[in-house]
Design a protein around this motif. Structure first.
Motif, PDB file in Angstrom:
ATOM      1  N   MET A 131      -3.238  -5.320  -6.449  1.00 42.65           N
ATOM      2  CA  MET A 131      -2.073  -4.221  -6.519  1.00 42.65           C
ATOM      3  C   MET A 131      -0.902  -4.547  -7.319  1.00 42.65           C
ATOM      4  SD  MET A 131      -3.471  -2.115  -4.629  1.00 42.65           S
ATOM      5  CE  MET A 131      -5.201  -2.432  -5.302  1.00 42.65           C
ATOM      6  N   LYS A 132      -0.513  -5.679  -7.504  1.00 40.66           N
ATOM      7  CA  LYS A 132       0.553  -6.151  -8.488  1.00 40.66           C
ATOM      8  C   LYS A 132      -0.286  -5.749  -9.854  1.00 40.66           C
ATOM      9  CE  LYS A 132       2.621  -9.328  -5.971  1.00 40.66           C
ATOM     10  NZ  LYS A 132       3.122 -11.053  -5.717  1.00 40.66           N
ATOM     11  N   GLU A 133      -1.487  -6.036 -10.176  1.00 44.33           N
ATOM     12  CA  GLU A 133      -2.058  -5.897 -11.195  1.00 44.33           C
ATOM     13  C   GLU A 133      -2.125  -4.414 -11.793  1.00 44.33           C
ATOM     14  OE1 GLU A 133      -3.918  -6.500 -15.146  1.00 44.33           O
ATOM     15  OE2 GLU A 133      -2.315  -7.603 -13.908  1.00 44.33           O
ATOM     16  N   ARG A 134      -2.535  -3.491 -10.791  1.00 45.91           N
ATOM     17  CA  ARG A 134      -2.404  -2.198 -10.730  1.00 45.91           C
ATOM     18  C   ARG A 134      -1.177  -1.540 -11.160  1.00 45.91           C
ATOM     19  NH1 ARG A 134      -2.111   2.550  -7.642  1.00 45.91           N
ATOM     20  NH2 ARG A 134      -1.407   1.322  -5.815  1.00 45.91           N
ATOM     21  N   GLN A 135      -0.079  -2.126 -10.500  1.00 42.36           N
ATOM     22  CA  GLN A 135       1.126  -1.720 -10.657  1.00 42.36           C
ATOM     23  C   GLN A 135       1.742  -2.040 -12.435  1.00 42.36           C
ATOM     24  OE1 GLN A 135       3.549  -3.218  -7.763  1.00 42.36           O
ATOM     25  NE2 GLN A 135       2.613  -1.802  -6.199  1.00 42.36           N
ATOM     26  N   ARG A 136       1.447  -3.075 -12.801  1.00 44.44           N
ATOM     27  CA  ARG A 136       1.744  -3.588 -14.056  1.00 44.44           C
ATOM     28  C   ARG A 136       0.664  -2.686 -15.238  1.00 44.44           C
ATOM     29  NH1 ARG A 136      -0.254  -6.509 -18.430  1.00 44.44           N
ATOM     30  NH2 ARG A 136      -2.322  -6.408 -17.437  1.00 44.44           N
ATOM     31  N   LYS A 137      -0.459  -2.369 -14.956  1.00 44.98           N
ATOM     32  CA  LYS A 137      -1.189  -1.763 -15.916  1.00 44.98           C
ATOM     33  C   LYS A 137      -2.339  -0.984 -15.097  1.00 44.98           C
ATOM     34  CE  LYS A 137      -3.376  -1.678 -20.355  1.00 44.98           C
ATOM     35  NZ  LYS A 137      -3.823  -2.614 -21.521  1.00 44.98           N
ATOM     36  N   ASN A 138      -1.981   0.491 -14.888  1.00 40.85           N
ATOM     37  CA  ASN A 138      -3.088   1.406 -13.848  1.00 40.85           C
ATOM     38  C   ASN A 138      -4.419   1.248 -14.398  1.00 40.85           C
ATOM     39  OD1 ASN A 138      -3.810   2.784 -11.981  1.00 40.85           O
ATOM     40  ND2 ASN A 138      -1.810   4.170 -12.235  1.00 40.85           N
ATOM     41  N   PHE A 139      -5.164   1.077 -13.423  1.00 42.07           N
ATOM     42  CA  PHE A 139      -6.826   1.269 -13.829  1.00 42.07           C
ATOM     43  C   PHE A 139      -7.215   2.630 -13.637  1.00 42.07           C
ATOM     44  CE2 PHE A 139      -6.150  -2.675 -10.831  1.00 42.07           C
ATOM     45  CZ  PHE A 139      -6.556  -3.794 -11.714  1.00 42.07           C
ATOM     46  N   HIS A 140      -6.519   3.448 -12.930  1.00 44.70           N
ATOM     47  CA  HIS A 140      -6.967   4.968 -12.805  1.00 44.70           C
ATOM     48  C   HIS A 140      -6.188   5.748 -13.437  1.00 44.70           C
ATOM     49  CE1 HIS A 140      -6.983   1.805  -9.190  1.00 44.70           C
ATOM     50  NE2 HIS A 140      -8.306   2.026  -9.667  1.00 44.70           N
ATOM     51  N   PHE A 141      -6.873   6.961 -13.434  1.00 42.16           N
ATOM     52  CA  PHE A 141      -6.099   8.522 -13.528  1.00 42.16           C
ATOM     53  C   PHE A 141      -5.335   8.854 -12.480  1.00 42.16           C
ATOM     54  CE2 PHE A 141      -9.617   8.618 -17.123  1.00 42.16           C
ATOM     55  CZ  PHE A 141      -8.709   8.566 -18.141  1.00 42.16           C
ATOM     56  N   GLU A 142      -6.170   8.788 -11.323  1.00 44.58           N
ATOM     57  CA  GLU A 142      -6.005   9.132  -9.788  1.00 44.58           C
ATOM     58  C   GLU A 142      -6.491   7.865  -8.941  1.00 44.58           C
ATOM     59  OE1 GLU A 142      -6.274  13.464  -8.957  1.00 44.58           O
ATOM     60  OE2 GLU A 142      -7.769  13.132 -10.096  1.00 44.58           O
ATOM     61  N   PHE A 143      -5.500   7.884  -8.007  1.00 45.62           N
ATOM     62  CA  PHE A 143      -5.747   6.776  -7.168  1.00 45.62           C
ATOM     63  C   PHE A 143      -5.207   7.214  -5.707  1.00 45.62           C
ATOM     64  CE2 PHE A 143      -4.932   3.164  -4.706  1.00 45.62           C
ATOM     65  CZ  PHE A 143      -5.996   2.487  -4.192  1.00 45.62           C
ATOM     66  N   THR A 144      -5.758   7.062  -4.629  1.00 49.56           N
ATOM     67  CA  THR A 144      -5.237   7.509  -3.230  1.00 49.56           C
ATOM     68  C   THR A 144      -5.959   6.363  -2.151  1.00 49.56           C
ATOM     69  OG1 THR A 144      -4.345   8.926  -1.617  1.00 49.56           O
ATOM     70  CG2 THR A 144      -6.715   9.021  -2.473  1.00 49.56           C
ATOM     71  N   THR A 145      -5.114   6.103  -1.194  1.00 42.06           N
ATOM     72  CA  THR A 145      -5.540   5.380   0.086  1.00 42.06           C
ATOM     73  C   THR A 145      -5.345   6.192   1.038  1.00 42.06           C
ATOM     74  OG1 THR A 145      -5.284   3.163  -1.049  1.00 42.06           O
ATOM     75  CG2 THR A 145      -5.086   3.218   1.474  1.00 42.06           C
ATOM     76  N   LEU A 146      -6.086   6.504   1.877  1.00 35.66           N
ATOM     77  CA  LEU A 146      -6.157   7.225   3.095  1.00 35.66           C
ATOM     78  C   LEU A 146      -6.364   6.359   4.286  1.00 35.66           C
ATOM     79  CD1 LEU A 146      -7.862  10.199   1.616  1.00 35.66           C
ATOM     80  CD2 LEU A 146      -5.645  10.451   2.379  1.00 35.66           C
ATOM     81  N   ARG A 147      -5.513   6.564   5.467  1.00 33.63           N
ATOM     82  CA  ARG A 147      -5.982   5.850   6.692  1.00 33.63           C
ATOM     83  C   ARG A 147      -5.956   6.993   7.629  1.00 33.63           C
ATOM     84  NH1 ARG A 147      -1.186   1.937   8.069  1.00 33.63           N
ATOM     85  NH2 ARG A 147      -1.683   1.111   5.942  1.00 33.63           N
ATOM     86  N   PHE A 148      -6.960   6.559   8.592  1.00 33.82           N
ATOM     87  CA  PHE A 148      -7.343   7.546   9.385  1.00 33.82           C
ATOM     88  C   PHE A 148      -7.715   7.092  10.892  1.00 33.82           C
ATOM     89  CE2 PHE A 148      -9.249   9.075   5.712  1.00 33.82           C
ATOM     90  CZ  PHE A 148      -8.699  10.468   5.528  1.00 33.82           C
ATOM     91  N   LYS A 149      -7.370   7.873  12.113  1.00 32.68           N
ATOM     92  CA  LYS A 149      -7.904   7.546  13.479  1.00 32.68           C
ATOM     93  C   LYS A 149      -9.144   8.319  13.558  1.00 32.68           C
ATOM     94  CE  LYS A 149      -6.737   9.052  18.203  1.00 32.68           C
ATOM     95  NZ  LYS A 149      -5.731   9.851  18.847  1.00 32.68           N
ATOM     96  N   PRO A 150     -10.021   7.195  13.933  1.00 34.94           N
ATOM     97  CA  PRO A 150     -11.552   7.769  14.087  1.00 34.94           C
ATOM     98  C   PRO A 150     -11.610   8.612  15.490  1.00 34.94           C
ATOM     99  CG  PRO A 150     -11.369   5.509  14.427  1.00 34.94           C
ATOM    100  CD  PRO A 150     -10.032   5.797  14.165  1.00 34.94           C
TER     101      PRO A 150
END
Length: 237
Positions: A197-216
């Motif tokens: 995640m630190k590397e992604r913040q340094r230089k992004n891998f993505h055009f768009e990125f999201t993390t979603l958390r759910f209750k099953p």
């Protein structure tokens, strides 16, 4: 109530190849907000191996206006009937980080029942093509961390060509998942995720990125013969 669903299904090889080029899910489905049709992958497997991309195993991530719309799709749509005979879980939104075009994130957030409740995490991203080698370098150690973590009940990755990638994981508890994310787990090389995640913040891998958390909410059908993947949910065969 706005809900999400995540489906896993095995289909014939030739159908799988055809659907890679021609998505079988119509954008005109009543009550469907957004859907991502993807080919399943094995987390942590070698990049150039038959176990990496599992042609014939499909992951579908969908958002619905309400549960009735999902029920009607599974009963009436031709591909929906295929999904109805496979495994899926219905999900209530908890939290989001980042943004991804298509999904409409609800304003209201659900709550987990208690500290022992299972939680589902889904990431989805559109890759920058030139960043893919660097993403693989940093991502495969994280894949192995998630795959082998004692708090992970189930995990896989998926891809939609040319550049959409996603992960799906079910965790025994939210704490075990967040400990993994922040590098606090009692496992070998626990900081693999936080360092990536630190590397992604340094230089992004993505055009768009999201993390979603759910209750099953409820689990339906079987995957590889197993029907009780998520504890403490309504299990419907």
């Amino acid at each position: 109530m706005n809900i999400f669903s995540y489906h896993l299904v095995k289909i014939p090889f030739l159908d799988a190849i055809k659907h890679i080029a021609s998505n079988p899910i119509s954008t005109q489905v009543k009550g469907l907000i957004h859907a991502e049709y993807m080919t399943a992958m094995t987390l942590g497997s070698p990049i150039f191996s038959t176990s990496r991309i599992l042609i014939g195993e499909v992951a579908v991530f969908m958002q619905w206006e309400n549960e009735t719309a999902l029920e009607n799709y599974l009963k009436l749509d031709s591909f929906g009937k295929v999904l109805a005979n496979a495994w899926h879980v219905r999900l209530s939104f908890l939290r989001v980080w980042g943004k991804y075009t298509g999904f409409k994130i609800p304003d209201a957030e659900d709550l987990l029942g208690d500290s022992t409740s299972a939680v589902v995490a889904i990431t989805i991203a559109r890759m920058k093509p030139l960043a893919i080698p660097r993403f693989i370098h940093w991502g495969r150690p994280v894949e192995k961390l998630v795959r082998d973590h004692p708090g992970s009940l189930f995990s896989l990755a998926s891809i939609k060509f040319p550049n959409t990638v996603s992960t799906f994981s079910i965790w025994k508890t939210e704490k075990e998942m967040t400990d993994m994310v922040h590098g606090h787990s009692q496992v070998s090389q626990p900081k693999r995720h936080s360092e990536a995640m630190k590397e992604r913040q340094r230089k992004n891998f993505h055009f768009e990125f999201t993390t979603l958390r759910f209750k099953p909410l409820s689990e339906y059908g079987k995957w590889n013969g197993q029907s009780d993947i998520i504890p403490n949910t309504i299990e419907i065969l």
